[in-house]
Design a protein around this motif. Structure first.
Motif, PDB file in Angstrom:
ATOM      1  N   THR A 258      -7.718 -74.831  21.270  1.00 39.24           N
ATOM      2  CA  THR A 258      -6.709 -74.987  22.319  1.00 39.24           C
ATOM      3  C   THR A 258      -5.358 -74.470  21.858  1.00 39.24           C
ATOM      4  O   THR A 258      -4.674 -73.732  22.578  1.00 39.24           O
ATOM      5  CB  THR A 258      -6.601 -76.464  22.727  1.00 39.24           C
ATOM      6  N   TRP A 259      -4.966 -74.847  20.646  1.00 43.24           N
ATOM      7  CA  TRP A 259      -3.678 -74.421  20.106  1.00 43.24           C
ATOM      8  C   TRP A 259      -3.618 -72.891  19.976  1.00 43.24           C
ATOM      9  O   TRP A 259      -2.642 -72.264  20.387  1.00 43.24           O
ATOM     10  CB  TRP A 259      -3.433 -75.101  18.768  1.00 43.24           C
ATOM     11  N   CYS A 260      -4.653 -72.302  19.411  1.00 49.85           N
ATOM     12  CA  CYS A 260      -4.674 -70.852  19.238  1.00 49.85           C
ATOM     13  C   CYS A 260      -4.658 -70.131  20.583  1.00 49.85           C
ATOM     14  O   CYS A 260      -4.032 -69.068  20.722  1.00 49.85           O
ATOM     15  CB  CYS A 260      -5.896 -70.433  18.424  1.00 49.85           C
TER      16      CYS A 260
ATOM     17  N   GLN B 166      -7.984 -76.942  17.558  1.00 48.22           N
ATOM     18  CA  GLN B 166      -7.579 -75.664  16.982  1.00 48.22           C
ATOM     19  C   GLN B 166      -7.772 -74.533  17.998  1.00 48.22           C
ATOM     20  O   GLN B 166      -6.925 -73.638  18.123  1.00 48.22           O
ATOM     21  CB  GLN B 166      -8.381 -75.381  15.716  1.00 48.22           C
TER      22      GLN B 166
ATOM     23  N   LEU C 289      -4.567 -81.112  13.058  1.00 49.08           N
ATOM     24  CA  LEU C 289      -3.978 -79.812  13.313  1.00 49.08           C
ATOM     25  C   LEU C 289      -2.694 -79.620  12.531  1.00 49.08           C
ATOM     26  O   LEU C 289      -2.432 -78.556  11.997  1.00 49.08           O
ATOM     27  CB  LEU C 289      -3.720 -79.648  14.817  1.00 49.08           C
ATOM     28  N   TRP C 290      -1.887 -80.679  12.410  1.00 50.94           N
ATOM     29  CA  TRP C 290      -0.577 -80.534  11.781  1.00 50.94           C
ATOM     30  C   TRP C 290      -0.639 -80.799  10.288  1.00 50.94           C
ATOM     31  O   TRP C 290       0.367 -80.765   9.602  1.00 50.94           O
ATOM     32  CB  TRP C 290       0.432 -81.424  12.479  1.00 50.94           C
TER      33      TRP C 290
ATOM     34  N   TRP D 254      -0.447 -75.808  11.898  1.00 48.40           N
ATOM     35  CA  TRP D 254      -0.089 -75.120  13.135  1.00 48.40           C
ATOM     36  C   TRP D 254       0.594 -73.778  12.873  1.00 48.40           C
ATOM     37  O   TRP D 254       0.369 -72.805  13.584  1.00 48.40           O
ATOM     38  CB  TRP D 254       0.815 -76.004  13.989  1.00 48.40           C
TER      39      TRP D 254
END
Length: 329
Positions: A39-41, A37, A153-154, A86
């Motif tokens: 990393t994605w953000c 989370q 995450l998804w 996401w």
């Protein structure tokens, strides 16, 4: 290595470094979804920042590398359920980076804390997705063992077996259902990972004070205001109100005191202003948490007091030598 950084980069790096103990405790207790989370953000925040800088004809490198977008992404990610979908992260960060930061003129011009605006928008608009917190690893069933980190995450439908209410949610629901605190409190404290997370943020925050990245005024006043009201109500009726140490272990009050309320842009600059600002954040956080419709009130309390920061600065500026201070006749 820090000597090669600008002063702003050093501050941002130290704040992110101070978050690491809490993040590590979170990953240990609830699994590595929080790392994905984060990393994605981070990627979304940097991307949105780059788009807005290009649209405003601003140079990319100095602003993308100052660390402010990354820190906003981290604080926002830590306020989300680690398994949040996401698209929820993208919505929140759009309001944090684009609306609250860049449309106000960039870092230093924003009235509100960007990460908390993103969180508040998501909480008000998507309460169901914001309530799906992962259970501690010890409570996750073997039936969900085939759920991968990417799936977390998804947010696939099969993840439901790994989620549960937070201790604050559980306690509030139990009390509304007629249980007394003596029965609601033990059930709410089963998720033993949360106290370690709060302790991690406390250690990181204390290090920031030691490094003089932040002053003691805001963290102490937030925790003092919060604990004072919590103690008074608990001493007055322990069958309805939890003790202050329960509130400190669970929820975002420690994270908010050291890492969110201390944002120098959206907080007052005077010592007296900081104490008033932070003390009221502590009081409002408790009132919203206990009497409001949300299980935690730190974000909303911070945003409400961000509105008051310019006023507090105006009335708490020390008098110039030879002049009366404001408010004197």
């Amino acid at each position: 290595m820090l000597n090669t950084f600008t002063p702003l980069q050093r501050i941002m790096f130290k704040v992110m470094l101070a978050l690491v103990p809490g993040i590590a405790a979170h990953a240990f207790a609830f699994g590595p979804a929080i790392l994905l989370q984060l990393t994605w953000c981070s990627l979304v925040a940097i991307g949105l920042e780059a788009i807005m800088l290009a649209w405003r004809n601003m140079p990319l490198k100095p602003f993308l590398t100052d660390g402010s977008a990354l820190l906003t992404a981290w604080l926002f990610a830590l306020s989300l359920p680690p398994n949040a979908p996401w698209w929820l992260s993208m919505v929140g960060l759009f309001f944090a980076i684009v609306v609250t930061k860049q449309l106000y003129g960039g870092l230093g011009n924003n009235l509100f804390n960007p990460a908390m605006v993103g969180f508040a928008v998501c909480m008000v608009s998507f309460p169901a997705q914001m309530s799906q917190w992962l259970s501690p690893l010890a409570l996750q069933t073997h039936a969900s063992g085939d759920v991968t980190l990417l799936h977390m995450l998804w947010h696939p439908a099969g993840l439901d077996g790994m989620t549960s209410a937070t201790p604050l949610d559980h306690m509030k629901t139990s009390l509304h259902g007629g249980l007394e605190m003596a029965k609601a409190l033990p059930a709410a404290t089963l998720q033993q990972g949360w106290p370690w997370i709060s302790l991690g943020y406390l250690v990181g925050g204390a290090w920031l004070i030691h490094q003089r990245v932040i002053s003691w005024h805001i963290p102490v006043a937030v925790l003092g205001g919060f604990c004072t009201l919590a103690s008074l109500l608990w001493l007055g009726d322990s069958s309805r109100f939890a003790p202050p140490w329960f509130h400190l272990q669970f929820g975002a009050v420690v994270l908010g005191a050291f890492f969110i309320a201390t944002d120098p842009v959206s907080a007052p600059s005077t010592r007296k202003g900081k104490l008033i600002f932070a003390g009221l954040i502590g009081l409002l956080s408790y009132l919203i948490r206990v009497f409001g419709g949300y299980p935690d009130g730190v974000a909303f309390a911070v945003l409400l007091m961000n509105l008051c920061a310019p006023l507090l600065d105006h009335y708490t500026q020390p008098a110039v030598f030879g002049h009366r201070s404001r408010g004197q006749t």
